[in-house]
Enzyme design. Structure first.
Site, PDB file in Angstrom:
ATOM      1  N   GLU A  60     -77.460 -52.101 -65.487  1.00 42.59           N
ATOM      2  CA  GLU A  60     -78.898 -52.048 -65.755  1.00 42.59           C
ATOM      3  C   GLU A  60     -79.633 -52.958 -64.773  1.00 42.59           C
ATOM      4  OE1 GLU A  60     -79.730 -52.941 -69.818  1.00 42.59           O
ATOM      5  OE2 GLU A  60     -78.462 -51.326 -70.608  1.00 42.59           O
ATOM      6  N   TYR A  85     -67.701 -53.459 -75.359  1.00 40.20           N
ATOM      7  CA  TYR A  85     -67.372 -54.477 -74.358  1.00 40.20           C
ATOM      8  C   TYR A  85     -65.885 -54.464 -74.037  1.00 40.20           C
ATOM      9  CZ  TYR A  85     -65.275 -57.597 -77.858  1.00 40.20           C
ATOM     10  OH  TYR A  85     -64.453 -58.147 -78.811  1.00 40.20           O
ATOM     11  N   GLU A 116     -58.868 -50.913 -64.546  1.00 40.75           N
ATOM     12  CA  GLU A 116     -58.224 -49.741 -63.973  1.00 40.75           C
ATOM     13  C   GLU A 116     -59.072 -49.168 -62.839  1.00 40.75           C
ATOM     14  OE1 GLU A 116     -56.817 -46.756 -66.628  1.00 40.75           O
ATOM     15  OE2 GLU A 116     -56.319 -48.186 -68.221  1.00 40.75           O
ATOM     16  N   ARG A 140     -60.942 -50.598 -60.805  1.00 36.89           N
ATOM     17  CA  ARG A 140     -60.879 -51.377 -59.567  1.00 36.89           C
ATOM     18  C   ARG A 140     -59.710 -50.958 -58.681  1.00 36.89           C
ATOM     19  NH1 ARG A 140     -62.721 -56.736 -62.914  1.00 36.89           N
ATOM     20  NH2 ARG A 140     -64.966 -56.313 -62.724  1.00 36.89           N
ATOM     21  N   GLU A 189     -68.267 -51.880 -59.114  1.00 32.92           N
ATOM     22  CA  GLU A 189     -67.139 -52.159 -60.018  1.00 32.92           C
ATOM     23  C   GLU A 189     -66.612 -53.585 -59.857  1.00 32.92           C
ATOM     24  OE1 GLU A 189     -64.306 -49.236 -61.091  1.00 32.92           O
ATOM     25  OE2 GLU A 189     -65.564 -47.580 -60.400  1.00 32.92           O
ATOM     26  N   ASN A 229     -67.103 -61.519 -54.979  1.00 32.62           N
ATOM     27  CA  ASN A 229     -67.091 -62.838 -55.619  1.00 32.62           C
ATOM     28  C   ASN A 229     -66.537 -62.773 -57.042  1.00 32.62           C
ATOM     29  OD1 ASN A 229     -68.006 -64.345 -53.481  1.00 32.62           O
ATOM     30  ND2 ASN A 229     -70.163 -64.244 -54.077  1.00 32.62           N
TER      31      ASN A 229
END
Length: 420
Positions: free
Chosen positions: A165, A269, A278, A280, A400, A404
């Site tokens: 968002e 969450y 997953e 990533r 995703e 950092n």
């Protein structure tokens, strides 16, 4: 240990029995551990190799001719989406009962990598649909939800994952979209930004907070269709992956049946955290394929282009750059498939997924940028498509989970390990 053993072997040549015993010890330990046969990370099953060949043919023959046009128009060709469904690439891990290929997670990673070698935009569309949307339904959906939605997602309807968002990017759980119960429906109000696949999608997984007083523990995942009233607003004009749609979504009193909650109230969450880990690995595969695609296009040119009486790729300076890029590609590949295999084996993989995504995105930027330089002025033009790989690479460090965020995740695991 092996160096010491080698010295011991040389010093005991008069004792052949001992030599045989040591040889057996080393060969056995290198091959088997408690009956498990160990293989290199680039060892794949026959089915996975056949799958790779099939995806590669589709990418080269069907996607390849449309890449530049889609990039220029900033639009995904509908025949590409249709082709992905027809090839079984939109339900890779989904069961055959639900119209899917019932293949491995590694097969999904293979598909994402191979598509990215030709067009990272098509790759990320396939990635989000498989590793995020389908996986949430497969892992957390009820049988009724799976029976209803998975066949559609496998055969004809593109999915979109709606989490980010305007005020919740890396801090994803600060989202402001709200859902209120109204009889046997939930009414959702709010907006989402940076939503992949949203322009073409017909099925949306929407994260909204049903109880803000509980903070992130009020976040819930809903499944909605476009015809319920999902509003597709601004379509972003981007640096790269232009054919992949990225839009703002608005929800104004969007009514969703209560039966469309996935995983239970307040469990959104948990779903998001687990699924993004997953996902990533999928982005790592996309960046790996992108880098390999740029490398494959640029390197042959360096042996065709002649300057000062020899191919530019044979100058030592160029040789070293190409060799370093090849090493970077291999390390990214090993990290990516290690994370994928760990996930498939049911082992922890959060740290490994973060490492793979972080490093593959770095390699993608470096290799694709170098590829432009290796080809000089030709590489800088849009005609060759090499510069597109570089433009597409930048998003790998952003979506995703930024670089950092990946480093922070890795650092937490290191701290846990060494501060005991």
């Amino acid at each position: 240990m092996f160096r010491a053993a080698s010295r011991s072997l040389r010093a005991t040549k008069h004792r052949p029995k001992r030599l045989v015993e040591l040889a057996r010890m080393f060969s056995a330990s290198a091959i088997r551990t408690e009956g498990l046969r160990l293989s290199s990370l680039d060892t794949f099953t026959e089915e996975e190799n056949m799958f790779r060949d099939s995806v590669k043919r589709f990418a080269v023959d069907v996607v390849g001719p449309k890449v530049r046009e889609m990039d220029e128009k900033e639009s995904m060709d509908p025949t590409i989406i249709q082709g992905l469904f027809e090839q079984g690439l939109m339900g890779i891990e989904t069961s055959a009962e639900h119209g899917g290929a019932e293949a491995s997670f590694v097969s999904a990673i293979i598909a994402i990598e191979e598509l990215a070698k030709i067009d990272p935009s098509v790759s990320v569309m396939c990635d989000v649909h498989n590793t995020l949307v389908n996986t949430i339904l497969r892992k957390y959906g009820t049988k009724e939800q799976q029976d209803k939605w998975l066949p559609l997602l496998s055969e004809s309807k593109l999915g979109s994952f709606c989490l980010s968002e305007p005020v919740s990017g890396s801090d994803a759980f600060a989202l402001q979209t709200r859902a209120k119960k109204d009889g046997d429906h939930w009414v959702i109000n709010g907006s989402k930004m940076w939503i992949t696949n949203s322009h073409e999608a017909e099925i949306f997984l929407i994260f909204a907070n049903v109880n803000p007083s509980k903070g992130y523990k009020g976040i819930t995942c809903f499944i909605a269709t476009k015809d319920m009233g999902v509003q597709i607003a601004k379509k972003e004009e981007k640096l790269g992956i232009r054919a992949s749609s990225t839009c703002t979504l608005n929800f104004d009193d969007l009514r969703i049946p209560a039966e469309n909650i996935i995983g239970g109230e307040g469990k959104g969450y948990k779903l998001a955290i687990e699924i993004l880990n997953e996902g990533r690995i999928g982005i790592a595969a996309q960046m790996l394929g992108l880098a390999q695609g740029a490398f494959d296009k640029a390197v042959p040119y360096t042996y065709q282009r002649t300057q000062f009486g020899q191919p530019i790729g044979t100058f030592q300076g160029m040789q070293f750059q190409i060799a370093e890029a090849a090493v970077e590609l291999e390390t990214a590949r090993l990290l990516t498939y290690n994370a994928a295999r760990r996930k498939e084996e049911g082992r922890s993989f959060t740290k490994e997924a973060a490492m793979a995504k972080y490093w593959a995105s770095q390699v993608a930027q470096h290799v694709s940028g170098s590829a432009i330089e290796w080809c000089g002025g030709v590489g800088f033009t849009r005609e060759t498509g090499i510069e597109k790989f570089w433009r597409d690479s930048k998003i790998g460090a952003i979506y995703e989970g930024t670089s950092n965020i990946q480093l922070q995740t890795i650092a937490k695991f290191i701290q846990q390990e060494y501060s005991r």
